[in-house]
Design a protein around this motif. Structure first.
Motif, PDB file in Angstrom:
ATOM      1  N   ALA A 182       1.479 -15.225  63.549  1.00 12.65           N
ATOM      2  CA  ALA A 182       0.920 -16.507  64.004  1.00 12.65           C
ATOM      3  C   ALA A 182       0.207 -16.374  65.346  1.00 12.65           C
ATOM      4  O   ALA A 182      -0.779 -17.077  65.603  1.00 12.65           O
ATOM      5  N   TYR A 183       0.666 -15.462  66.209  1.00 11.98           N
ATOM      6  CA  TYR A 183       0.084 -15.300  67.543  1.00 11.98           C
ATOM      7  C   TYR A 183      -0.771 -14.030  67.655  1.00 11.98           C
ATOM      8  O   TYR A 183      -1.135 -13.627  68.752  1.00 11.98           O
ATOM      9  N   CYS A 184      -1.044 -13.411  66.506  1.00 12.97           N
ATOM     10  CA  CYS A 184      -1.942 -12.240  66.505  1.00 12.97           C
ATOM     11  C   CYS A 184      -2.754 -12.209  65.213  1.00 12.97           C
ATOM     12  O   CYS A 184      -3.057 -11.135  64.692  1.00 12.97           O
ATOM     13  N   SER A 185      -3.094 -13.397  64.691  1.00  9.18           N
ATOM     14  CA  SER A 185      -3.800 -13.475  63.407  1.00  9.18           C
ATOM     15  C   SER A 185      -5.223 -12.919  63.495  1.00  9.18           C
ATOM     16  O   SER A 185      -5.794 -12.504  62.483  1.00  9.18           O
ATOM     17  N   ARG A 186      -5.806 -12.918  64.690  1.00 13.80           N
ATOM     18  CA  ARG A 186      -7.137 -12.327  64.837  1.00 13.80           C
ATOM     19  C   ARG A 186      -7.075 -10.812  64.795  1.00 13.80           C
ATOM     20  O   ARG A 186      -8.022 -10.155  64.363  1.00 13.80           O
ATOM     21  N   GLU A 187      -5.993 -10.268  65.274  1.00 16.75           N
ATOM     22  CA  GLU A 187      -5.848  -8.802  65.294  1.00 16.75           C
ATOM     23  C   GLU A 187      -5.406  -8.258  63.939  1.00 16.75           C
ATOM     24  O   GLU A 187      -5.838  -7.176  63.525  1.00 16.75           O
ATOM     25  N   ILE A 188      -4.533  -8.978  63.248  1.00 17.27           N
ATOM     26  CA  ILE A 188      -3.966  -8.472  61.994  1.00 17.27           C
ATOM     27  C   ILE A 188      -4.189  -9.496  60.888  1.00 17.27           C
ATOM     28  O   ILE A 188      -3.818 -10.664  61.013  1.00 17.27           O
ATOM     29  N   THR A 189      -4.770  -9.052  59.791  1.00 19.89           N
ATOM     30  CA  THR A 189      -4.997  -9.912  58.629  1.00 19.89           C
ATOM     31  C   THR A 189      -4.160  -9.409  57.456  1.00 19.89           C
ATOM     32  O   THR A 189      -3.939  -8.205  57.302  1.00 19.89           O
ATOM     33  N   VAL A 190      -3.713 -10.347  56.635  1.00 15.53           N
ATOM     34  CA  VAL A 190      -2.840 -10.051  55.494  1.00 15.53           C
ATOM     35  C   VAL A 190      -3.462 -10.636  54.235  1.00 15.53           C
ATOM     36  O   VAL A 190      -3.983 -11.761  54.251  1.00 15.53           O
ATOM     37  N   LEU A 191      -3.423  -9.896  53.135  1.00 15.76           N
ATOM     38  CA  LEU A 191      -4.021 -10.363  51.874  1.00 15.76           C
ATOM     39  C   LEU A 191      -3.076 -10.072  50.708  1.00 15.76           C
ATOM     40  O   LEU A 191      -2.571  -8.955  50.576  1.00 15.76           O
ATOM     41  N   ASP A 192      -2.859 -11.085  49.887  1.00 14.53           N
ATOM     42  CA  ASP A 192      -2.070 -10.944  48.669  1.00 14.53           C
ATOM     43  C   ASP A 192      -3.027 -10.658  47.516  1.00 14.53           C
ATOM     44  O   ASP A 192      -3.888 -11.488  47.198  1.00 14.53           O
ATOM     45  N   ILE A 193      -2.899  -9.491  46.882  1.00 14.11           N
ATOM     46  CA  ILE A 193      -3.794  -9.124  45.784  1.00 14.11           C
ATOM     47  C   ILE A 193      -3.073  -9.142  44.437  1.00 14.11           C
ATOM     48  O   ILE A 193      -3.548  -8.569  43.462  1.00 14.11           O
ATOM     49  N   SER A 194      -1.921  -9.835  44.389  1.00 15.29           N
ATOM     50  CA  SER A 194      -1.151  -9.869  43.141  1.00 15.29           C
ATOM     51  C   SER A 194      -1.739 -10.845  42.128  1.00 15.29           C
ATOM     52  O   SER A 194      -1.351 -10.827  40.954  1.00 15.29           O
ATOM     53  N   THR A 195      -2.640 -11.717  42.562  1.00 14.17           N
ATOM     54  CA  THR A 195      -3.224 -12.703  41.658  1.00 14.17           C
ATOM     55  C   THR A 195      -4.742 -12.655  41.756  1.00 14.17           C
ATOM     56  O   THR A 195      -5.312 -12.006  42.633  1.00 14.17           O
ATOM     57  N   GLY A 196      -5.389 -13.371  40.846  1.00 18.03           N
ATOM     58  CA  GLY A 196      -6.849 -13.433  40.859  1.00 18.03           C
ATOM     59  C   GLY A 196      -7.493 -12.251  40.146  1.00 18.03           C
ATOM     60  O   GLY A 196      -6.845 -11.237  39.870  1.00 18.03           O
ATOM     61  N   ARG A 197      -8.770 -12.388  39.861  1.00 21.94           N
ATOM     62  CA  ARG A 197      -9.518 -11.314  39.212  1.00 21.94           C
ATOM     63  C   ARG A 197      -9.855 -10.224  40.228  1.00 21.94           C
ATOM     64  O   ARG A 197     -10.178 -10.510  41.382  1.00 21.94           O
ATOM     65  N   VAL A 198      -9.783  -8.993  39.786  1.00 24.36           N
ATOM     66  CA  VAL A 198     -10.024  -7.850  40.671  1.00 24.36           C
ATOM     67  C   VAL A 198     -11.434  -7.907  41.245  1.00 24.36           C
ATOM     68  O   VAL A 198     -11.652  -7.666  42.439  1.00 24.36           O
ATOM     69  N   ASP A 199     -12.420  -8.252  40.410  1.00 25.67           N
ATOM     70  CA  ASP A 199     -13.813  -8.299  40.879  1.00 25.67           C
ATOM     71  C   ASP A 199     -14.016  -9.375  41.936  1.00 25.67           C
ATOM     72  O   ASP A 199     -14.844  -9.218  42.847  1.00 25.67           O
TER      73      ASP A 199
END
Length: 580
Positions: free
Chosen positions: A123-140
């Protein structure tokens, strides 16, 4: 590679380390601020042991009970290390972004939960570190994010991560990955990820990558993973009971002579107020979820369902609504843990419906402030019982909970096996329920149960899927281009839903057991509210999550009481008030 002689720390060692606070572990100040925002007053046992060792650069193999804070035990060291890398990159003018942390989990629900967990801690370093969940959605669809805005941390199931690797969305993974975490690692092979996981591990660095294996058990599958991805690990095998202490967990059981009695019991308990607080009801299949939901709706008992056939967003939304207090009762199918892994793999399904293979509910999902777990269908394995029970008496909650198991004759052997595995310390108690006082409830339940036919269950499932299609953001653009298709869905034929009879929602005094008359009279207002909320068209008002009960008297009270005890306890305060 690590071997069985690796260092082991137990919670019962005489030389156990001195208790430390988060602020004494050397964590980055931005993470400490996030920890404070989360309201974590002190580290749990697994966090106290694992975090300092992980900050020293050790690979970690940790075994700890569900609900003990394993996620933060690997998330905090990973984020601390990533912040150090970022700060060093800024000093050297190297601003290139790479995926430096990979987190694997067996189910989509857990992936969504872990992603949210990482975002809370950043929450206090969101500009420095980004997180992504790739378990859903189309790969493309994720290609642009994976290549143009490379996240620092990606979370996904092994099969989804492998698809992105094969699509060359992670070109620098072999070279730049610094952290690998496998959550609920003892479930990976039983979910069918053995080959996918092996191929993913071939795409991570052989050296220079710190690894974490988090598990509730140390089964042969975990030992196989240990050889694949750990290098001289520190093994944290916390010597704690598989179940919470008997003073924090009350385990009741009722032996039913037939299936119908289960429905009579659960109906009477909810309507008479014998079950208090947020409750998870476990059943064995999705059809059983809808059967129980349609049955309880006729009596004005409002519930939500975790359905493995719905999209992950809908399933996570159901959990969020339950955690927010919109629903007090959630009915969940525990299909993954209803049989052994070997039986699941060999058994072929003849159903045309295709549930999500990456669905799981009894392990890891963060149901908050749960007071009761009801085993409407008793699990067939000790492990499944343990993980269901792990939903209550969790570390961050009140620390107390109740389990009630309804056991029919075919389930008796499973119950005896569970009871024998935990010994006398588990303190299983028969629930003193007076079935002879429930004859009127039995007649009402029989009529309601007769209305919940196979067709009604099927139509209810179709109705929910149809509603998901109409409200889907993914299909919004399609319906804008094809309005006729949307119109067909909206004006489809009427579904044969169960008709609700008003008299079933009322609890007249003459059917209330004599020992509960005084209590039910005092709950008339609450019962009326339940009746109003029972309809499917009801839209609940947004309300704040109730503050955690801190009163010791309320905290020590048992949310599940017998007839006699309940009537006596609730009758006394009234007399005192009258005297005043």
């Amino acid at each position: 590679m690590g071997d069985d002689t690796a260092a082991t720390t137990t919670a019962t060692d005489d030389t156990e380390p001195k208790y430390v606070e988060f602020s004494e572990m050397g964590l980055d100040s931005r993470l400490l601020r996030a920890i404070d925002s989360c309201g974590w007053r002190s580290p749990t046992l697994i966090q106290e042991r694992a975090i300092p060792l992980a900050l020293e650069g050790n690979d970690i193999l940790a075994k700890a009970r569900t609900g003990t804070g394993k996620s933060a035990a690997f998330a905090l060291p990973i984020l601390h290390g990533l912040l150090a890398i970022k700060d060093g990159a800024l000093a050297s003018d190297d601003s290139a972004r790479h995926v430096r942390a990979l987190v694997l989990s067996p189910s989509k629900e857990l992936c969504a939960q872990l992603t949210q967990h990482f975002r809370q801690l950043t929450a206090y370093c969101s500009r420095e570190i980004t997180v992504l969940d790739i378990s859903t959605g189309r790969v493309d669809d994720l290609k642009g994010v994976m290549t143009a805005e490379t996240p620092d941390v990606i979370v996904g199931t092994p099969s989804r991560v492998l698809l992105h690797i094969e699509a060359k969305h992670l070109p620098s993974l072999k070279r730049e990955l610094r952290y690998l975490a496998i959550d609920e690692s003892d479930l990976m092979f039983s979910y069918g990820y053995e080959q996918d996981l092996t191929r993913v591990l071939q795409s991570v660095p052989a050296i220079g990558c710190q690894s974490f294996l988090m598990s509730a058990t140390l089964n042969p599958e975990v030992k196989a993973l240990k050889k694949l991805c750990l290098h001289n690990p520190v093994i944290l095998k916390l010597e704690e009971p598989e179940l919470p202490e008997s003073d924090k967990l009350l385990q009741y059981h009722i032996e039913c002579h037939e299936e119908e009695e289960k429905f009579v019991l659960i109906n009477s308990m909810f309507k008479l107020g014998l079950i208090r607080g947020k409750t998870i009801v476990f059943v064995s299949s999705v059809d059983r979820c809808y059967k129980l939901k349609l049955f309880l709706e006729q009596f004005g008992v409002r519930t939500c369902i975790l359905n493995s056939e719905l999209p992950i967003a809908s399933r996570c939304h159901a959990v969020q609504q339950f955690n927010a207090g919109v629903y007090e009762i959630i009915i969940a199918s525990d299909e993954k843990c209803c049989a052994d892994a070997s039986q699941r793999k060999s058994k072929k399904s003849h159903s045309k419906r295709r549930p999500d293979e990456e669905y799981g509910v009894s392990r890891g999902i963060d149901f908050q402030y749960v007071s009761n777990v009801i085993n409407f269908d008793f699990p067939t394995t000790v492990q499944s019982y343990t993980h269901r029970v792990g939903r209550v008496a969790r570390g961050d909650d009140s620390g107390e909970g109740t389990v009630l198991s309804l056991i029919c004759p075919p389930e008796k052997d499973y119950f005896e096996t569970v009871k024998a595995s935990f010994g006398s310390g588990a303190n299983f108690r028969p629930y003193q329920f007076r079935m002879e006082e429930l004859e009127a409830f039995k007649y009402r339940s029989r009529d309601a149960l007769r209305a919940v036919t196979t067709i009604a269950v099927r139509e209810a499932r179709i109705k929910e899927i149809k509603r998901e299609i109409l409200t889907s953001q993914t299909l919004k653009s399609y319906f804008e281009a094809n309005p006729k298709d949307q119109k067909v869905l909206k004006h489809d034929r009427a579904l044969h839903t169960v008709k609700h009879k008003q008299h079933l929602r009322d609890v007249p005094e003459y059917i209330v057991p004599p020992t509960l008359q005084s209590m039910v009279k005092s709950k008339k207002g609450s019962n009326k509210r339940l009746e109003e909320e029972a309809s499917l068209s009801y839209t609940p008002k947004r309300k704040r999550r109730p503050k955690h009960v801190k009163n010791k008297k309320d905290r020590d009270s048992d949310p599940l009481k017998t007839f006699r005890f309940n009537a006596r306890k609730r009758g006394k305060p009234k007399l005192k008030n009258r005297r005043k």
